[in-house]
Design a protein around this motif. Structure first.
Motif, PDB file in Angstrom:
ATOM      1  N   PHE A  23       0.828  -1.212   0.000  1.00 24.79           N
ATOM      2  CA  PHE A  23       0.000   0.000   0.000  1.00 24.79           C
ATOM      3  C   PHE A  23       0.860   1.258   0.000  1.00 24.79           C
ATOM      4  CE2 PHE A  23      -3.681  -2.564   1.726  1.00 24.79           C
ATOM      5  CZ  PHE A  23      -4.428  -2.454   0.569  1.00 24.79           C
ATOM      6  N   ALA A  24       1.948   1.258   0.740  1.00 25.41           N
ATOM      7  CA  ALA A  24       2.845   2.414   0.759  1.00 25.41           C
ATOM      8  C   ALA A  24       3.457   2.651  -0.612  1.00 25.41           C
ATOM      9  CB  ALA A  24       3.933   2.210   1.814  1.00 25.41           C
ATOM     10  N   MET A  25       3.845   1.584  -1.298  1.00 21.22           N
ATOM     11  CA  MET A  25       4.415   1.731  -2.638  1.00 21.22           C
ATOM     12  C   MET A  25       3.377   2.247  -3.630  1.00 21.22           C
ATOM     13  SD  MET A  25       6.863  -1.628  -2.725  1.00 21.22           S
ATOM     14  CE  MET A  25       7.204  -1.531  -4.454  1.00 21.22           C
ATOM     15  N   ILE A  26       2.151   1.799  -3.510  1.00 23.76           N
ATOM     16  CA  ILE A  26       1.088   2.283  -4.401  1.00 23.76           C
ATOM     17  C   ILE A  26       0.845   3.773  -4.161  1.00 23.76           C
ATOM     18  CG2 ILE A  26      -1.390   2.143  -4.877  1.00 23.76           C
ATOM     19  CD1 ILE A  26      -1.116  -0.910  -4.441  1.00 23.76           C
ATOM     20  N   ILE A  27       0.793   4.171  -2.908  1.00 20.65           N
ATOM     21  CA  ILE A  27       0.582   5.592  -2.578  1.00 20.65           C
ATOM     22  C   ILE A  27       1.738   6.435  -3.104  1.00 20.65           C
ATOM     23  CG2 ILE A  27       0.470   7.234  -0.660  1.00 20.65           C
ATOM     24  CD1 ILE A  27      -1.211   5.110   0.822  1.00 20.65           C
ATOM     25  N   LEU A  28       2.971   5.971  -2.949  1.00 20.52           N
ATOM     26  CA  LEU A  28       4.128   6.708  -3.457  1.00 20.52           C
ATOM     27  C   LEU A  28       4.093   6.822  -4.977  1.00 20.52           C
ATOM     28  CD1 LEU A  28       7.014   5.442  -1.184  1.00 20.52           C
ATOM     29  CD2 LEU A  28       6.068   7.738  -1.295  1.00 20.52           C
ATOM     30  N   ALA A  29       3.690   5.768  -5.662  1.00 16.03           N
ATOM     31  CA  ALA A  29       3.604   5.811  -7.122  1.00 16.03           C
ATOM     32  C   ALA A  29       2.555   6.818  -7.580  1.00 16.03           C
ATOM     33  CB  ALA A  29       3.294   4.423  -7.669  1.00 16.03           C
ATOM     34  N   MET A  31       1.535   9.432  -5.879  1.00 11.96           N
ATOM     35  CA  MET A  31       2.057  10.769  -5.572  1.00 11.96           C
ATOM     36  C   MET A  31       3.107  11.199  -6.593  1.00 11.96           C
ATOM     37  SD  MET A  31       2.269  10.675  -1.413  1.00 11.96           S
ATOM     38  CE  MET A  31       3.284  12.116  -1.336  1.00 11.96           C
ATOM     39  N   TYR A  32       3.948  10.273  -7.055  1.00 14.60           N
ATOM     40  CA  TYR A  32       4.955  10.610  -8.051  1.00 14.60           C
ATOM     41  C   TYR A  32       4.305  11.000  -9.377  1.00 14.60           C
ATOM     42  CZ  TYR A  32       8.797  10.340 -11.301  1.00 14.60           C
ATOM     43  OH  TYR A  32       9.697  10.655 -12.273  1.00 14.60           O
ATOM     44  N   VAL A  33       3.301  10.247  -9.795  1.00 13.67           N
ATOM     45  CA  VAL A  33       2.598  10.575 -11.038  1.00 13.67           C
ATOM     46  C   VAL A  33       1.949  11.950 -10.931  1.00 13.67           C
ATOM     47  CG1 VAL A  33       0.637   9.925 -12.494  1.00 13.67           C
ATOM     48  CG2 VAL A  33       2.261   8.184 -11.744  1.00 13.67           C
ATOM     49  N   ALA A  34       1.347  12.256  -9.799  1.00 15.24           N
ATOM     50  CA  ALA A  34       0.740  13.574  -9.597  1.00 15.24           C
ATOM     51  C   ALA A  34       1.805  14.665  -9.622  1.00 15.24           C
ATOM     52  CB  ALA A  34      -0.025  13.602  -8.272  1.00 15.24           C
TER      53      ALA A  34
END
Length: 160
Positions: A23-29, A31-34
């Motif tokens: 879940f942390a990796m999905i959230i970071l991905a 956020m990076y795309v945004a």
């Protein structure tokens, strides 16, 4: 899965840790795309502002060329690789660089080019560049994504 969660042993702890990391990796991905999307929009807006400033210079020169009845000569200088066009490109790069850094630890803007086309008395200009976004992973800077940015504008000679 319910059996694993109800298990009182260490396997449930490992399973939970893996789920949290995913879940942390999905959230970071996300956020990076945004972040890349927002930065690309900021760079595009700065380039559009620089193009508007360049349009002012072009309109002044167009008026002068029309006043002395040399619009075709001006159009040739603008569309061919001339010293005048190189001066316009240099002015544009400097204008963009004054507003936003062309290189930072997070991105790098490269390959800024201007393309001019003349149709009748309408001058169309297009600016393209590549923006390379970087990610720091374990102290190493890695290029993560390259986005092409294109902005365009036009100017119509109103006199002559």
């Amino acid at each position: 899965m319910i059996k694993i969660l109800r298990n009182k042993r260490a396997s449930a702890l490992a399973f939970t840790a893996v789920i949290v990391l995913v879940f942390a990796m999905i959230i970071l991905a996300v956020m990076y795309v945004a972040y890349v999307s927002v930065q690309t929009t900021v760079i595009r807006n700065v380039m559009k502002t620089g193009l508007a400033n360049l349009a002012y210079t072009i309109s002044e020169d167009t008026y002068t060329a029309l006043r002395i009845s040399d619009f075709d000569g001006y159009a040739d200088r603008l569309t061919s690789r001339s010293g005048y066009r190189a001066k316009l490109e240099k002015t544009y790069r400097e204008d963009v660089a004054k507003t936003i850094p062309l290189t930072s630890s997070e991105y790098e803007i490269t390959g800024i080019t201007l393309d001019f086309t003349v149709s009748g008395k309408k001058i169309r200009y297009t600016c393209t560049c590549d923006v390379t976004f970087y990610v720091n992973i374990f102290g190493n800077t890695i290029p993560a994504q390259v986005k092409a940015v294109t902005v365009s504008g036009s100017h119509t000679a109103k006199y002559g």
